[in-house]
Write an enzyme that holds these catalytic residues in place. Structure first.
Site, mmCIF file in Angstrom:
data_model
loop_
_atom_site.group_PDB
_atom_site.id
_atom_site.type_symbol
_atom_site.label_atom_id
_atom_site.label_comp_id
_atom_site.label_asym_id
_atom_site.label_seq_id
_atom_site.Cartn_x
_atom_site.Cartn_y
_atom_site.Cartn_z
ATOM 1 N N SER A 30 50.702 51.180 13.009
ATOM 2 C CA SER A 30 50.810 52.504 12.404
ATOM 3 C C SER A 30 50.976 53.552 13.497
ATOM 4 C CB SER A 30 49.539 52.784 11.593
ATOM 5 O OG SER A 30 49.588 54.064 11.030
ATOM 6 N N GLY A 31 51.976 54.414 13.346
ATOM 7 C CA GLY A 31 52.191 55.487 14.300
ATOM 8 C C GLY A 31 53.037 55.120 15.511
ATOM 9 N N ALA A 32 53.508 53.867 15.570
ATOM 10 C CA ALA A 32 54.281 53.419 16.739
ATOM 11 C C ALA A 32 55.685 54.030 16.790
ATOM 12 C CB ALA A 32 54.376 51.893 16.773
ATOM 13 N N SER A 58 53.906 45.192 8.573
ATOM 14 C CA SER A 58 54.078 43.730 8.438
ATOM 15 C C SER A 58 53.297 42.983 9.523
ATOM 16 C CB SER A 58 55.558 43.324 8.394
ATOM 17 O OG SER A 58 56.381 44.003 9.294
#
Length: 182
Positions: free
Chosen positions: A13-15, A85
Site C-alpha cells: 500500500s502506498g508504493a 495482491s
C-alpha cells in the site's frame, strides 16, 4: 487493432501502483490502445463488495480481478491492474491463466511507505491499531521473477514509467514507436 495483454502491478500500500497504472494508461490511450485500469480500491467497492481481508477473501478478490483482466485482454484490451495482491501463489495462478501477462513489482521500503503515508494507516498498523495490515501484521510475498521491478523510492514516476514501457516494447506488446522520446 492492438493485441490485448495484462499489466499486473503488485506491491505494498502506498508504493505507487495506482499512480504508475494511471501514467501507463494515459500514455497508451494517447496512442490508440484500448485500456482499462482495475484499481484495487475500486474493485473492492464494486466487484468484491462484502469481501473482508482474510487470506481466503483476499485470494477471491485477486481471482476476480484476474478473471476480468483475462476477459479484457483476450478481447484486445490492455488490462492494467493495481492491487496489492500479497500472495505469490494466487498471482502465479492468475499469471498461468492469462496469455501476455506482465508482472510489475512496485518495490518500496517500509520506512519510505511510513514516511509517505498520508492516511496514517502504517502508523496505526505499526501501533497495533489495525490488524491484518499487509506488510506489517500480514505477509506480503514479493514476486520471484517479475518482468519489471520499479523502485519508487529511488526512481521518479517518469523513470519507472519508461522502464515499464521499455519492457512492454521488448516483449512485442507495444510498438517501439509507442515509446516516449528519450
Amino acid at each position: 487493432m492492438h493485441e490485448g495483454f495484462t499489466l499486473w502491478f503488485t506491491g505494498l500500500s502506498g508504493a505507487g501502483k495506482s499512480t504508475l497504472a494511471q501514467r501507463i494508461a494515459t500514455h497508451l490511450r494517447a496512442r490508440d490502445y484500448k485500456v482499462e485500469v482495475l484499481d484495487g480500491d475500486e474493485v473492492r467497492t464494486n466487484l468484491s463488495k462484502g469481501l473482508g481481508f482474510s487470506k481466503e477473501d483476499r485470494d477471491t478478490n485477486i481471482r476476480r480481478i484476474g478473471y476480468v483482466a483475462k476477459l479484457l485482454s483476450r478481447n484486445g484490451v490492455v488490462a492494467i491492474t493495481a492491487a496489492i495482491s500479497p500472495y505469490r501463489e494466487i498471482r502465479d495462478e492468475v499469471r498461468a491463466s492469462i496469455p501476455n501477462f506482465v508482472e510489475v513489482f512496485v518495490k518500496c521500503p517500509l520506512e519510505e511507505l511510513v514516511r509517505r503515508d498520508v492516511k496514517g494507516l502504517y502508523k496505526r498498523a505499526l501501533a497495533g491499531e489495525i490488524q491484518g495490515f499487509t506488510g506489517v501484521s500480514d505477509p506480503y510475498e514479493e514476486p520471484l521473477n517479475p518482468e519489471v521491478t520499479v523502485e519508487t523510492d529511488r526512481e521518479t514516476a517518469e523513470e519507472s514509467t519508461r522502464k515499464i514501457l521499455r519492457c512492454l516494447a521488448a516483449k512485442g506488446l507495444i510498438a517501439e514507436t509507442d515509446l516516449p522520446p528519450a
